[in-house]
Motif scaffolding. Structure first.
Motif, mmCIF file in Angstrom:
data_model
loop_
_atom_site.group_PDB
_atom_site.id
_atom_site.type_symbol
_atom_site.label_atom_id
_atom_site.label_comp_id
_atom_site.label_asym_id
_atom_site.label_seq_id
_atom_site.Cartn_x
_atom_site.Cartn_y
_atom_site.Cartn_z
ATOM 1 N N PRO A 109 72.607 -38.926 -61.346
ATOM 2 C CA PRO A 109 72.894 -37.679 -60.737
ATOM 3 C C PRO A 109 74.252 -37.570 -59.861
ATOM 4 O O PRO A 109 75.025 -36.833 -59.971
ATOM 5 C CB PRO A 109 71.693 -37.255 -59.885
ATOM 6 N N THR A 110 74.444 -38.874 -59.200
ATOM 7 C CA THR A 110 75.551 -39.143 -58.137
ATOM 8 C C THR A 110 76.857 -39.290 -59.103
ATOM 9 O O THR A 110 77.775 -38.774 -58.814
ATOM 10 C CB THR A 110 75.458 -40.224 -57.337
ATOM 11 N N ALA A 113 77.827 -36.172 -61.001
ATOM 12 C CA ALA A 113 78.564 -35.298 -60.169
ATOM 13 C C ALA A 113 80.277 -35.652 -59.840
ATOM 14 O O ALA A 113 80.945 -34.844 -59.830
ATOM 15 C CB ALA A 113 78.125 -35.364 -58.548
ATOM 16 N N PHE A 190 82.455 -32.225 -55.157
ATOM 17 C CA PHE A 190 81.089 -32.267 -55.515
ATOM 18 C C PHE A 190 80.208 -33.646 -55.386
ATOM 19 O O PHE A 190 79.032 -33.398 -55.149
ATOM 20 C CB PHE A 190 81.028 -31.668 -56.999
ATOM 21 N N LYS A 193 79.426 -33.798 -51.669
ATOM 22 C CA LYS A 193 78.541 -32.697 -51.565
ATOM 23 C C LYS A 193 77.132 -32.955 -51.729
ATOM 24 O O LYS A 193 76.114 -32.761 -51.038
ATOM 25 C CB LYS A 193 78.867 -31.444 -52.015
ATOM 26 N N HIS A 194 77.019 -33.745 -53.149
ATOM 27 C CA HIS A 194 75.595 -34.091 -53.597
ATOM 28 C C HIS A 194 75.281 -35.419 -52.740
ATOM 29 O O HIS A 194 73.721 -35.146 -52.387
ATOM 30 C CB HIS A 194 75.993 -34.765 -54.996
ATOM 31 N N GLU A 197 74.016 -33.590 -49.347
ATOM 32 C CA GLU A 197 72.875 -32.775 -49.747
ATOM 33 C C GLU A 197 71.521 -33.680 -49.780
ATOM 34 O O GLU A 197 70.422 -33.449 -49.300
ATOM 35 C CB GLU A 197 72.784 -31.898 -50.752
ATOM 36 N N GLU A 198 71.481 -34.860 -50.412
ATOM 37 C CA GLU A 198 70.450 -35.802 -50.722
ATOM 38 C C GLU A 198 70.148 -36.486 -49.401
ATOM 39 O O GLU A 198 68.862 -36.509 -49.152
ATOM 40 C CB GLU A 198 71.024 -36.692 -51.801
#
Length: 308
Positions: A109-110, A113, A190, A193-194, A197-198
């Protein structure tokens, strides 16, 4: 499998949030562009804009402009258009690109992003370039017969003075530079931000699973700020990373359509101005960080209330 509903929702967040965010930060943005183009100090830039002056020759029109606070909001309409055109697809295409890299190409996911947003950022930056060019011409009062005449007038002047082939080259060089700049910004924004947020999610869970302490209370407070905090901090990081490229792009936009661009490419131009001017080119960084933190934080605060 790409979740198209999630992508459309992300696009709505970017487009709707761009309107109040851009208007709230427009005055800061005008000052920032002035500093990027002229190298003025913050105080001198503010006074110059208030008085309607055109700076050191890079910008300035022949039309009389009276001292006014409204000078800080010159170019607001093309700025909102540019941000809506940029941020709606920026958020939508980034969401789709990130999902594609994660589900189809096996990225974590990282990484998805960061990489996916770089790809989408180039595309959206390139496509939104005409409105950004128009915004710079209007807000900095660049002396040009195309200023204030819309995109049709802008492209007409390019064609008249450079011909079809020369005009296309002139446009593509500007738009390619903006694409590179946006790829760097979107990837940093992004991706950061990811990560935030995590971290906020894990911090929130940690404060519920452990007894209260001073450190946990701080983490809980930061986590409770939610999307506004994540968007604002990520914007500051992205602005810092891409700032030299943004200066390069703004200076190419400050060259009127009637004139030829310098022959340097994107990266060579960044190296050239950084080597020549040193830290002076970063004079507008603090004001831009404030502008983008406000704009994106507002978008983040609105995000939980926007749904497709």
């Amino acid at each position: 499998m790409i979740d198209y509903t999630k992508c459309l929702e992300a696009g709505c967040i970017g487009g709707v949030g761009a309107i109040p965010g851009t208007l709230a930060a427009q005055g800061f943005d005008v000052v920032k562009i002035r500093q990027q183009l002229t190298g003025d100090s913050l105080h001198r830039a503010i006074i110059g804009i208030y008085n309607g002056g055109g700076g050191n020759g890079r910008c300035g029109s022949s039309r009389a402009v009276h001292p006014s606070l409204f000078n800080f909001f010159a170019g607001s309409i093309p700025a909102v258009k540019q941000k809506m055109v940029t941020r709606t697809p920026m958020f939508l295409v980034s969401a789709a690109s990130v999902q594609m890299f994660e589900t189809r190409l096996g990225f974590d996911p990282t990484s998805a992003a960061f990489v996916g947003s770089a790809v989408s950022g180039y595309a959206t930056g390139f496509l939104a370039s005409p409105w950004e060019w128009q915004k710079v011409l209007v807000s900095q009062r660049v002396a040009s017969s195309a200023t204030g005449k819309g995109l049709v007038g802008l492209f007409h002047q390019v064609n008249v003075h450079h011909g079809l082939a020369g005009g296309l080259s002139c446009l593509c060089r500007r738009f390619h530079a903006a694409g590179i700049r946006n790829a760097i910004f979107d990837s940093t924004f992004f991706g950061t931000k990811h990560i935030i947020e995590e971290w906020a999610k894990s911090s929130h869970e940690m404060t519920h699973n452990h007894s209260g302490s001073g450190r946990n209370a701080v983490l809980c407070t930061l986590a409770s700020l939610g999307s506004g905090f994540a968007y604002g901090i990520a914007a500051i990081c992205a602005v810092t990373v891409d700032y030299a490229f943004d200066v390069s792009v703004k200076r190419t936009y400050a060259v009127s359509p009637e004139r030829k661009l310098p022959s340097l490419g994107v990266f060579r131009h960044v190296i050239h101005i950084t080597t020549k001017e040193g830290l002076k080119i970063f004079r507008g960084l603090p004001i831009k960080a404030v502008a983008f933190a406000i704009s994106y934080a507002i978008t983040g605060l609105l995000s939980p209330h926007v749904s497709y």
